[in-house]
Design a protein around this motif. Structure first.
Motif, PDB file in Angstrom:
ATOM      1  N   ASP A  33       0.797  -1.299   0.178  1.00  0.00           N
ATOM      2  CA  ASP A  33       0.036  -0.070  -0.147  1.00  0.00           C
ATOM      3  C   ASP A  33       0.862   1.235   0.054  1.00  0.00           C
ATOM      4  OD1 ASP A  33      -2.186  -1.384  -0.068  1.00  0.00           O
ATOM      5  OD2 ASP A  33      -2.517  -1.451   2.376  1.00  0.00           O
ATOM      6  N   ASP A  34       2.219   1.234   0.209  1.00  0.00           N
ATOM      7  CA  ASP A  34       3.049   2.473   0.135  1.00  0.00           C
ATOM      8  C   ASP A  34       3.229   2.891  -1.197  1.00  0.00           C
ATOM      9  OD1 ASP A  34       3.012   2.126   3.055  1.00  0.00           O
ATOM     10  OD2 ASP A  34       5.249   1.443   3.110  1.00  0.00           O
ATOM     11  N   ILE A  36       2.123   4.383  -4.824  1.00  0.00           N
ATOM     12  CA  ILE A  36       1.131   5.137  -5.641  1.00  0.00           C
ATOM     13  C   ILE A  36       1.083   4.841  -7.060  1.00  0.00           C
ATOM     14  CG2 ILE A  36       0.101   7.292  -6.485  1.00  0.00           C
ATOM     15  CD1 ILE A  36       1.229   8.542  -3.857  1.00  0.00           C
ATOM     16  N   GLY A  60       6.744   6.109  -7.243  1.00  0.00           N
ATOM     17  CA  GLY A  60       5.870   7.122  -6.679  1.00  0.00           C
ATOM     18  C   GLY A  60       5.315   6.779  -5.267  1.00  0.00           C
ATOM     19  N   VAL A  61       5.773   7.548  -4.113  1.00  0.00           N
ATOM     20  CA  VAL A  61       5.270   7.382  -3.009  1.00  0.00           C
ATOM     21  C   VAL A  61       4.777   8.562  -2.142  1.00  0.00           C
ATOM     22  CG1 VAL A  61       6.580   5.084  -2.742  1.00  0.00           C
ATOM     23  CG2 VAL A  61       7.622   7.257  -1.746  1.00  0.00           C
ATOM     24  N   ASN A  62       4.378   8.522  -1.091  1.00  0.00           N
ATOM     25  CA  ASN A  62       3.890   9.886  -0.325  1.00  0.00           C
ATOM     26  C   ASN A  62       4.975  10.210   0.537  1.00  0.00           C
ATOM     27  OD1 ASN A  62       0.976  10.124  -1.032  1.00  0.00           O
ATOM     28  ND2 ASN A  62       0.141   8.338  -0.099  1.00  0.00           N
ATOM     29  N   THR A  63       5.770   9.412   0.904  1.00  0.00           N
ATOM     30  CA  THR A  63       6.977   9.697   1.784  1.00  0.00           C
ATOM     31  C   THR A  63       8.279   8.719   1.684  1.00  0.00           C
ATOM     32  OG1 THR A  63       7.578  10.129   4.186  1.00  0.00           O
ATOM     33  CG2 THR A  63       5.947   8.222   3.644  1.00  0.00           C
ATOM     34  N   ILE A 106       9.015  11.207  -4.237  1.00  0.00           N
ATOM     35  CA  ILE A 106       7.471  11.767  -4.101  1.00  0.00           C
ATOM     36  C   ILE A 106       6.763  11.716  -5.176  1.00  0.00           C
ATOM     37  CG2 ILE A 106       6.124  13.634  -3.048  1.00  0.00           C
ATOM     38  CD1 ILE A 106       8.132  12.046  -0.860  1.00  0.00           C
ATOM     39  N   TRP A 107       5.537  11.061  -5.120  1.00  0.00           N
ATOM     40  CA  TRP A 107       4.497  11.013  -6.245  1.00  0.00           C
ATOM     41  C   TRP A 107       4.125  12.398  -6.652  1.00  0.00           C
ATOM     42  CZ3 TRP A 107      -0.602  11.744  -7.113  1.00  0.00           C
ATOM     43  CH2 TRP A 107      -1.261  11.376  -8.484  1.00  0.00           C
ATOM     44  N   ASN A 108       4.160  12.577  -7.798  1.00  0.00           N
ATOM     45  CA  ASN A 108       3.693  14.007  -8.503  1.00  0.00           C
ATOM     46  C   ASN A 108       5.001  15.215  -7.880  1.00  0.00           C
ATOM     47  OD1 ASN A 108       2.111  13.933 -10.656  1.00  0.00           O
ATOM     48  ND2 ASN A 108       0.344  14.288  -9.342  1.00  0.00           N
ATOM     49  N   GLY A 109       5.826  15.012  -7.369  1.00  0.00           N
ATOM     50  CA  GLY A 109       7.123  15.629  -6.941  1.00  0.00           C
ATOM     51  C   GLY A 109       7.880  16.064  -8.111  1.00  0.00           C
ATOM     52  N   TRP A 112       9.538  12.989  -9.771  1.00  0.00           N
ATOM     53  CA  TRP A 112       8.508  12.298 -10.688  1.00  0.00           C
ATOM     54  C   TRP A 112       8.151  12.993 -12.083  1.00  0.00           C
ATOM     55  CZ3 TRP A 112       6.334   7.547 -10.026  1.00  0.00           C
ATOM     56  CH2 TRP A 112       5.339   7.555 -10.805  1.00  0.00           C
TER      57      TRP A 112
END
Length: 170
Positions: A33-34, A36, A60-63, A106-109, A112
């Motif tokens: 789940d980590d 994206i 891509g991840v949130n953190t 970071i996803w969409n950072g 990315w």
């Protein structure tokens, strides 16, 4: 083993996309789940390009604070971690029958978006991809045969590619 390594480039190989797809399935399990999104990037993701025979995978991840189970799963799959190495991404690599590099960002950072901009620009502009392939070959032929020297040698070219891509997709 340190981060620097001897590198070479090869003509495009049709199996690179299949290798990515197979590894992506393993990575989806490792990250759970980590994650994206997972994308194939770099020259092996661009039809017809000369490339290091190393599949570059963008995760891509949130953190960037990865769960220890994710890190352990990657180690079990044969990945070696190098941490953030100062560029806003976590770097892992696997060197077995086939070679893989993971850029965990970071996803969409910025990392990315920029990596996918360059990939998409090269895919849409075969003449630019051909010119980049020639640049890579020239770098190798001029003796830039370690990862760090090769990366430094083509850094300005890649920066200019990104600028072109931003204007093109702007």
């Amino acid at each position: 083993m340190g981060i620097d390594e001897i590198i070479s480039v090869l003509p495009y190989d049709e199996k690179w996309n299949e290798l990515f797809q197979n590894e992506k399935a393993n990575l989806l399990k490792a990250f759970g789940d980590d994650v994206i999104d997972i994308q194939h990037f770099g020259s092996t993701s661009v039809q017809g390009m000369i490339a290091k025979p190393i599949i570059d995978i963008l995760i891509g991840v949130n953190t960037l604070e990865l769960n220890s189970s994710v890190t352990n799963n990657l180690i079990e799959q044969g990945y070696e971690g190098f941490g953030e190495i100062g560029v806003g991404r976590l770097y892992f690599r696997k060197r077995q029958e086939y070679a893989f590099n993971l850029a965990v960002v970071i996803w969409n950072g910025e990392q990315w978006v920029n990596n996918l901009l360059i990939r998409n620009y090269l895919r849409d502009n075969p003449n630019v991809a051909k010119h980049y392939s020639e640049k890579k070959l020239k770098s190798i032929n001029n003796g830039y045969t370690t990862l760090l020297s090769y990366s430094d040698e083509k850094a300005d070219f890649v920066y200019n590619l990104l600028e072109q891509a931003k204007k093109s997709f702007g």
